[in-house]
Design a protein around this motif. Structure first.
Motif, PDB file in Angstrom:
ATOM      1  N   ILE A 193       0.984  -1.288   0.100  1.00  0.00           N
ATOM      2  CA  ILE A 193      -0.065   0.005  -0.125  1.00  0.00           C
ATOM      3  C   ILE A 193       0.814   1.088  -0.394  1.00  0.00           C
ATOM      4  N   ALA A 194       1.043   1.969  -0.976  1.00  0.00           N
ATOM      5  CA  ALA A 194       1.526   3.051  -1.068  1.00  0.00           C
ATOM      6  C   ALA A 194       0.980   4.460  -0.973  1.00  0.00           C
ATOM      7  N   ALA A 195       1.158   5.613   0.143  1.00  0.00           N
ATOM      8  CA  ALA A 195       0.478   6.398   0.256  1.00  0.00           C
ATOM      9  C   ALA A 195       1.393   8.074   0.621  1.00  0.00           C
ATOM     10  N   ASP A 211       1.199  -7.866  -4.469  1.00  0.00           N
ATOM     11  CA  ASP A 211      -0.458  -5.893  -5.746  1.00  0.00           C
ATOM     12  C   ASP A 211      -0.243  -4.454  -4.626  1.00  0.00           C
ATOM     13  N   VAL A 212      -0.741  -4.058  -5.542  1.00  0.00           N
ATOM     14  CA  VAL A 212      -0.175  -2.897  -4.893  1.00  0.00           C
ATOM     15  C   VAL A 212      -1.630  -1.780  -5.162  1.00  0.00           C
ATOM     16  N   VAL A 213      -1.570  -0.959  -3.872  1.00  0.00           N
ATOM     17  CA  VAL A 213      -3.229   0.194  -4.048  1.00  0.00           C
ATOM     18  C   VAL A 213      -2.117   0.792  -3.817  1.00  0.00           C
ATOM     19  N   PHE A 214      -2.787   2.180  -4.306  1.00  0.00           N
ATOM     20  CA  PHE A 214      -2.015   3.169  -4.861  1.00  0.00           C
ATOM     21  C   PHE A 214      -3.054   4.797  -5.425  1.00  0.00           C
ATOM     22  N   THR A 215      -2.486   5.689  -4.777  1.00  0.00           N
ATOM     23  CA  THR A 215      -3.555   6.821  -4.953  1.00  0.00           C
ATOM     24  C   THR A 215      -2.616   8.028  -5.846  1.00  0.00           C
ATOM     25  N   TRP A 216      -3.173   7.791  -7.256  1.00  0.00           N
ATOM     26  CA  TRP A 216      -2.262   8.011  -8.518  1.00  0.00           C
ATOM     27  C   TRP A 216      -2.285   9.783  -8.019  1.00  0.00           C
ATOM     28  N   ILE A 224      -3.829  -1.595  -8.003  1.00  0.00           N
ATOM     29  CA  ILE A 224      -5.654  -0.908  -7.097  1.00  0.00           C
ATOM     30  C   ILE A 224      -5.446   0.560  -7.508  1.00  0.00           C
ATOM     31  N   ASN A 225      -5.773   1.682  -8.060  1.00  0.00           N
ATOM     32  CA  ASN A 225      -5.311   2.550  -8.527  1.00  0.00           C
ATOM     33  C   ASN A 225      -6.688   3.751  -8.118  1.00  0.00           C
ATOM     34  N   ASP A 226      -6.475   4.171  -7.291  1.00  0.00           N
ATOM     35  CA  ASP A 226      -7.289   5.476  -6.384  1.00  0.00           C
ATOM     36  C   ASP A 226      -7.548   6.740  -7.299  1.00  0.00           C
ATOM     37  N   ALA A 227      -8.166   5.950  -8.811  1.00  0.00           N
ATOM     38  CA  ALA A 227      -7.837   7.911  -9.007  1.00  0.00           C
ATOM     39  C   ALA A 227      -8.876   8.877  -9.043  1.00  0.00           C
ATOM     40  N   THR A 228      -9.997   9.164  -7.997  1.00  0.00           N
ATOM     41  CA  THR A 228     -10.394  10.072  -8.431  1.00  0.00           C
ATOM     42  C   THR A 228     -10.569  11.216  -8.088  1.00  0.00           C
ATOM     43  N   SER A 229      -9.381  11.415  -7.970  1.00  0.00           N
ATOM     44  CA  SER A 229      -9.238  14.041  -7.970  1.00  0.00           C
ATOM     45  C   SER A 229      -8.997  14.037  -9.421  1.00  0.00           C
TER      46      SER A 229
END
Length: 386
Positions: free
Chosen positions: A93-95, A137-142, A166-171
């Protein structure tokens, strides 16, 4: 005393979510035929499917990817992906801001993943993403909504990596191009770059993500809102408009109106160009203003949506910590009282500063009119008049 500027923004909406409605928006332009109908009715389900199809078209999503409407905004979509796919192999998880840290807490405290790498960084920075093993597996926020830091590229993701991404691309989505071949799950909410209504999210799945869902059952229980499998395989009906739970058709129609506006101005590239132009106005102003600096020092990692800035200089340094942290809020509240600018104070957990939304639904003239008012309020505050 400095003189108040003469011009005010026509639309003083600078919130980073929900963001400004598209120019010319009016409730009279929405299709109300689906309201008061079952979301399972032919007409309402057709509208949901139209929203999905228009999303695919405008974002350039590959034909073999699935696009679905999820409950719970971006949070619901992202957590559905985490709950249904993680645990099959080691994960990272990258934040680098508030919402990415929520995904860390999910992985550590809720899912309690056994083989977990956590990569985090302070506000304005991005961790060394090259340290992520390609088999993880990787979770990150674009794009960091609360810090203004975005990834500069996807070079750190190998095209043939074993783990899912898994890409959080919300903004980010509709403001930055997505590298679809390297993305297995992409999520976002209607209320960010498009200026839609909240509570609904989108989840876009690659064939690799679908295979993971079909072949893997996590050891933890899944709430109903996360159950996207039926009879041992992914429920493809969800990605044809048969939503897991009852959606707001009014919010759906608002989302459709936003998508149709994007199409009318030239598609996602036009949105990219608008965001880039808006952000340049703010970034150039920050560079020319000695008492401000961009929260993100690396230009390649500076967002073109929620541009974040912090105060600097002799006057700020002369204040106590409490006084210093109150400066952005005092400026934002004063300009809200004057109906000049709404909701551009920095995020509550971020370092004290201002955050101006520059996404494509904001008009450049409104940003240009806001900035002199911030200068006026700052000088008034220094003089003890606020």
């Amino acid at each position: 005393m400095t003189k108040q500027p003469d011009l005010r923004p026509e639309r003083p909406f600078f919130s980073s979510g929900p963001t400004a409605k598209p120019p010319g928006w009016s409730p009279d332009k929405l299709d109300f035929k689906s309201l008061g109908r079952s979301h399972r009715s032919k007409y309402a389900k057709g509208r949901l499917k139209y929203a999905i199809d228009l999303t695919r078209e405008l974002l350039g999503v590959p034909d073999d990817y699935l696009v679905g409407i999820m409950p719970g905004s971006d949070t619901g979509a992202l957590e559905c992906a985490m709950w249904t796919m993680l645990g099959a192999r080691p994960a990272t998880i990258a934040a680098w801001e508030s919402f990415g840290n929520v995904w860390i807490q999910d992985a550590v405290k809720q899912l309690k993943l056994k083989d977990l790498q956590v990569l985090d960084a302070d506000y304005g920075e991005i961790p060394d993403l090259s340290a992520i093993p390609q088999e993880n597996d990787v979770v990150f926020t674009w794009n960091g909504t609360t810090s203004g830091a975005r990834i500069a590229d996807t070079d750190w993701l190998a095209p043939d990596r074993e783990g899912i991404t898994i890409n959080d691309a919300t903004s980010a989505v509709f403001a930055m191009e997505m590298d679809w071949p390297k993305l297995d799950v992409t999520t976002y909410s209607w209320q960010k770059v498009l200026g839609g209504e909240a509570q609904h999210g989108m989840m876009i799945l690659s064939p690799k993500a679908v295979e993971r869902i079909n072949s893997y059952d996590p050891e933890w229980p899944l709430p109903k809102l996360f159950r996207i499998k039926k009879k041992g395989a992914i429920d493809t009906a969800i990605f044809e408009g048969a939503t897991i739970n009852t959606p707001s058709m009014l919010a759906t129609e608002d989302y459709i109106a936003a998508l149709e506006w994007v199409k009318s101005i030239g598609g996602r590239q036009a949105m990219f160009d608008r965001a880039d132009a808006n952000a340049k106005i703010v970034k150039d102003w920050i560079e020319a203003t000695p008492w401000l600096r961009n929260m993100v020092p690396n230009p390649a990692q500076q967002t073109n949506t929620g541009v974040c800035m912090v105060f600097q200089g002799d006057w700020i340094d002369s204040l106590t910590d409490e006084e210093r942290s109150a400066v952005p809020g005092k400026i934002a509240r004063k300009l809200e009282e004057l109906d000049v600018g709404y909701d551009f104070n920095g995020y509550r957990d971020a370092p004290p500063g201002l955050r101006i939304w520059c996404g494509g639904s904001v008009e450049p003239e409104d940003i240009e009119r806001l900035l002199p008012w911030i200068e006026w309020a700052y000088e008034e505050l220094k003089a003890g008049n606020l």
